[in-house]
Design a protein around this motif. Structure first.
Motif, PDB file in Angstrom:
ATOM      1  N   LYS A 133       0.986  22.344  39.371  1.00  0.00           N
ATOM      2  CA  LYS A 133       0.873  22.317  40.832  1.00  0.00           C
ATOM      3  C   LYS A 133       1.755  23.398  41.451  1.00  0.00           C
ATOM      4  N   PRO A 134       1.259  24.116  42.464  1.00  0.00           N
ATOM      5  CA  PRO A 134       2.093  25.124  43.135  1.00  0.00           C
ATOM      6  C   PRO A 134       3.403  24.533  43.627  1.00  0.00           C
ATOM      7  N   SER A 135       4.481  25.281  43.435  1.00  0.00           N
ATOM      8  CA  SER A 135       5.810  24.783  43.784  1.00  0.00           C
ATOM      9  C   SER A 135       6.587  25.855  44.536  1.00  0.00           C
ATOM     10  N   PRO A 136       7.368  25.461  45.559  1.00  0.00           N
ATOM     11  CA  PRO A 136       8.220  26.414  46.263  1.00  0.00           C
ATOM     12  C   PRO A 136       9.617  26.534  45.658  1.00  0.00           C
ATOM     13  N   ASP A 137       9.903  25.809  44.596  1.00  0.00           N
ATOM     14  CA  ASP A 137      11.257  25.676  44.064  1.00  0.00           C
ATOM     15  C   ASP A 137      11.821  27.029  43.635  1.00  0.00           C
ATOM     16  N   PRO A 138      12.876  27.523  44.292  1.00  0.00           N
ATOM     17  CA  PRO A 138      13.435  28.823  43.916  1.00  0.00           C
ATOM     18  C   PRO A 138      13.987  28.854  42.494  1.00  0.00           C
ATOM     19  N   LYS A 139      14.378  27.676  41.964  1.00  0.00           N
ATOM     20  CA  LYS A 139      14.858  27.640  40.588  1.00  0.00           C
ATOM     21  C   LYS A 139      13.761  28.041  39.609  1.00  0.00           C
ATOM     22  N   LEU A 140      12.522  27.663  39.918  1.00  0.00           N
ATOM     23  CA  LEU A 140      11.411  28.072  39.061  1.00  0.00           C
ATOM     24  C   LEU A 140      11.183  29.578  39.156  1.00  0.00           C
ATOM     25  N   PHE A 141      11.269  30.132  40.367  1.00  0.00           N
ATOM     26  CA  PHE A 141      11.134  31.579  40.511  1.00  0.00           C
ATOM     27  C   PHE A 141      12.206  32.305  39.693  1.00  0.00           C
ATOM     28  N   MET A 142      13.409  31.762  39.712  1.00  0.00           N
ATOM     29  CA  MET A 142      14.504  32.412  39.002  1.00  0.00           C
ATOM     30  C   MET A 142      14.397  32.263  37.483  1.00  0.00           C
ATOM     31  N   GLU A 143      13.469  31.422  37.025  1.00  0.00           N
ATOM     32  CA  GLU A 143      13.213  31.348  35.592  1.00  0.00           C
ATOM     33  C   GLU A 143      12.325  32.488  35.107  1.00  0.00           C
ATOM     34  N   PHE A 144      11.602  33.128  36.039  1.00  0.00           N
ATOM     35  CA  PHE A 144      10.772  34.245  35.589  1.00  0.00           C
ATOM     36  C   PHE A 144      11.119  35.590  36.225  1.00  0.00           C
ATOM     37  N   LEU A 145      11.653  35.619  37.442  1.00  0.00           N
ATOM     38  CA  LEU A 145      11.915  36.914  38.088  1.00  0.00           C
ATOM     39  C   LEU A 145      12.859  37.807  37.283  1.00  0.00           C
ATOM     40  N   PRO A 146      14.044  37.337  36.865  1.00  0.00           N
ATOM     41  CA  PRO A 146      14.933  38.226  36.112  1.00  0.00           C
ATOM     42  C   PRO A 146      14.331  38.684  34.783  1.00  0.00           C
ATOM     43  N   ARG A 147      13.560  37.833  34.156  1.00  0.00           N
ATOM     44  CA  ARG A 147      12.966  38.183  32.857  1.00  0.00           C
ATOM     45  C   ARG A 147      11.872  39.233  33.009  1.00  0.00           C
ATOM     46  N   ILE A 148      11.109  39.149  34.081  1.00  0.00           N
ATOM     47  CA  ILE A 148      10.106  40.199  34.332  1.00  0.00           C
ATOM     48  C   ILE A 148      10.808  41.519  34.633  1.00  0.00           C
ATOM     49  N   LYS A 149      11.863  41.453  35.427  1.00  0.00           N
ATOM     50  CA  LYS A 149      12.624  42.665  35.777  1.00  0.00           C
ATOM     51  C   LYS A 149      13.220  43.317  34.537  1.00  0.00           C
ATOM     52  N   GLN A 150      13.694  42.520  33.594  1.00  0.00           N
ATOM     53  CA  GLN A 150      14.271  43.058  32.372  1.00  0.00           C
ATOM     54  C   GLN A 150      13.243  43.800  31.521  1.00  0.00           C
ATOM     55  N   GLN A 151      11.994  43.378  31.617  1.00  0.00           N
ATOM     56  CA  GLN A 151      10.964  43.900  30.713  1.00  0.00           C
ATOM     57  C   GLN A 151      10.020  44.910  31.358  1.00  0.00           C
ATOM     58  N   THR A 152      10.068  45.049  32.682  1.00  0.00           N
ATOM     59  CA  THR A 152       9.179  45.997  33.373  1.00  0.00           C
ATOM     60  C   THR A 152       9.938  46.690  34.495  1.00  0.00           C
ATOM     61  N   ASN A 153       9.324  47.723  35.018  1.00  0.00           N
ATOM     62  CA  ASN A 153       9.836  48.397  36.222  1.00  0.00           C
ATOM     63  C   ASN A 153       9.009  48.019  37.446  1.00  0.00           C
ATOM     64  N   ALA A 154       8.159  47.019  37.307  1.00  0.00           N
ATOM     65  CA  ALA A 154       7.221  46.678  38.374  1.00  0.00           C
ATOM     66  C   ALA A 154       7.938  46.182  39.626  1.00  0.00           C
ATOM     67  N   VAL A 155       7.311  46.422  40.771  1.00  0.00           N
ATOM     68  CA  VAL A 155       7.748  45.836  42.042  1.00  0.00           C
ATOM     69  C   VAL A 155       7.314  44.379  42.048  1.00  0.00           C
ATOM     70  N   MET A 156       8.232  43.472  42.339  1.00  0.00           N
ATOM     71  CA  MET A 156       7.865  42.073  42.424  1.00  0.00           C
ATOM     72  C   MET A 156       7.710  41.648  43.877  1.00  0.00           C
ATOM     73  N   ASN A 157       6.559  41.087  44.161  1.00  0.00           N
ATOM     74  CA  ASN A 157       6.145  40.699  45.504  1.00  0.00           C
ATOM     75  C   ASN A 157       6.065  39.175  45.540  1.00  0.00           C
ATOM     76  N   ILE A 158       6.961  38.549  46.298  1.00  0.00           N
ATOM     77  CA  ILE A 158       7.026  37.093  46.345  1.00  0.00           C
ATOM     78  C   ILE A 158       6.239  36.561  47.533  1.00  0.00           C
ATOM     79  N   SER A 159       5.440  35.552  47.281  1.00  0.00           N
ATOM     80  CA  SER A 159       4.628  34.935  48.335  1.00  0.00           C
ATOM     81  C   SER A 159       5.493  34.240  49.373  1.00  0.00           C
TER      82      SER A 159
END
Length: 309
Positions: A57-83
């Motif tokens: 189910k879609p969740s607004p929980d920032p803790k969940l975002f923080m489980e993937f945002l730093p890991r994506i940043k570590q592995q890519t140079n992509a711009v991350m766009n948060i809804s």
């Protein structure tokens, strides 16, 4: 003349549910893998929502975002766009939690309240993996997605002005372009505007070529050279309208948030598969795909070192 096309990939969203595709990313690990794969395939921007890893189910929980945002940043140079659209029935405060926590380079911003119909999908599925799915979709029969003038201004001030975050302005109808022009006229926004025109969702503008051309003409008249145009089309319209828009000078968005398919009747097995397909099409049109840093320059973003993750 050669130009650079920005590919955005929206990897999971808040529209589709786990029953609809086994390939829809749900857990942080799946969202990381989907995002890294999309970036490696050519996406300069990754548009992100979070989901409850147990139910999808879609969740607004920032803790969940923080489980993937730093890991994506570590592995890519992509711009991350948060809804900042979040999921259906979320409050504005909930929808902004992740943006406040992450202070990203880019956020999406819906430019108006609207009917957002998903209830018509229900009859396609005789059974559901999770109890929330059917009710979530049925609720769109009577609910609306709210983004009033006051709410839009709050998002601009609380996220854009406070953190230096810029926006992907999601425009589901012609009126949304005029609303965007209103905030530009009030000098609450500065160019370049990243205008994402969205086609084929029930409650918004249709997905006919004439609809796309009308949105383009209107945006040209309202914003002139002060915007970059991008195209998002739902479901079976995804590749067709993205291709048409790219020919007309636009950027493109794909991903499993917008369509679960790679071709007629064939589920996409990954976000990267859709990115690879639209990148091949861009190549056949002699259009060059922008890198993440080129997208940053075009959109005048603050850079990945200035975020909070």
């Amino acid at each position: 003349m050669s130009r650079k096309v920005i590919i955005t990939c929206a990897v999971t969203g808040s529209i589709h549910t786990p029953t609809m595709s086994p390939h829809l990313p749900v857990t942080p690990e799946e969202i990381v893998a989907a995002s890294v794969g999309a970036a490696e395939a050519g996406a300069a921007i990754i548009h992100l929502h979070a989901r409850d890893p147990l139910t999808g189910k879609p969740s607004p929980d920032p803790k969940l975002f923080m489980e993937f945002l730093p890991r994506i940043k570590q592995q890519t140079n992509a711009v991350m766009n948060i809804s900042t659209g979040g999921g259906l029935a979320m409050t504005l405060e909930q929808r902004l939690e992740a943006a406040h926590a992450a202070q990203p380079e880019l956020c999406s911003l819906n430019m108006g309240s609207m009917n957002f119909g998903l209830y018509h999908i229900v009859d396609k599925y005789p059974a559901w993996q999770h109890g929330w799915e059917k009710d979530y979709l049925e609720a769109t029969r009577s609910g609306i997605v709210s983004n009033t003038f006051e709410q839009i201004e709050r998002i601009i001030r609380e996220v854009g002005m406070r953190y230096g975050t810029r926006f992907e302005f999601e425009c589901y109808d012609v009126s949304h372009l005029y609303t965007l022009a209103h905030f530009l006229d009030r000098k609450l926004l500065t160019p370049p505007l990243f205008v994402q025109t969205i086609f084929g969702l029930l409650g918004g503008i249709g997905a006919e070529p004439e609809d796309l051309m009308h949105m383009r003409r209107t945006a040209d008249r309202l914003f002139g050279k002060d915007y970059l145009w991008s195209i998002l089309a739902a479901g079976r319209h995804q590749m067709n309208l993205c291709t048409m828009g790219a020919i007309m000078g636009g950027n493109v968005r794909v991903g499993l948030e917008d369509s679960l398919y790679i071709g007629k009747g064939a589920l996409a097995k990954s976000n990267a598969e859709q990115v690879s397909k639209i990148r091949r099409i861009m190549g056949e049109l002699s259009l060059e795909v922008a890198t993440a840093d080129e997208a940053r320059d075009l959109l005048q973003l603050k850079g990945g070192n200035a975020v909070a993750f």
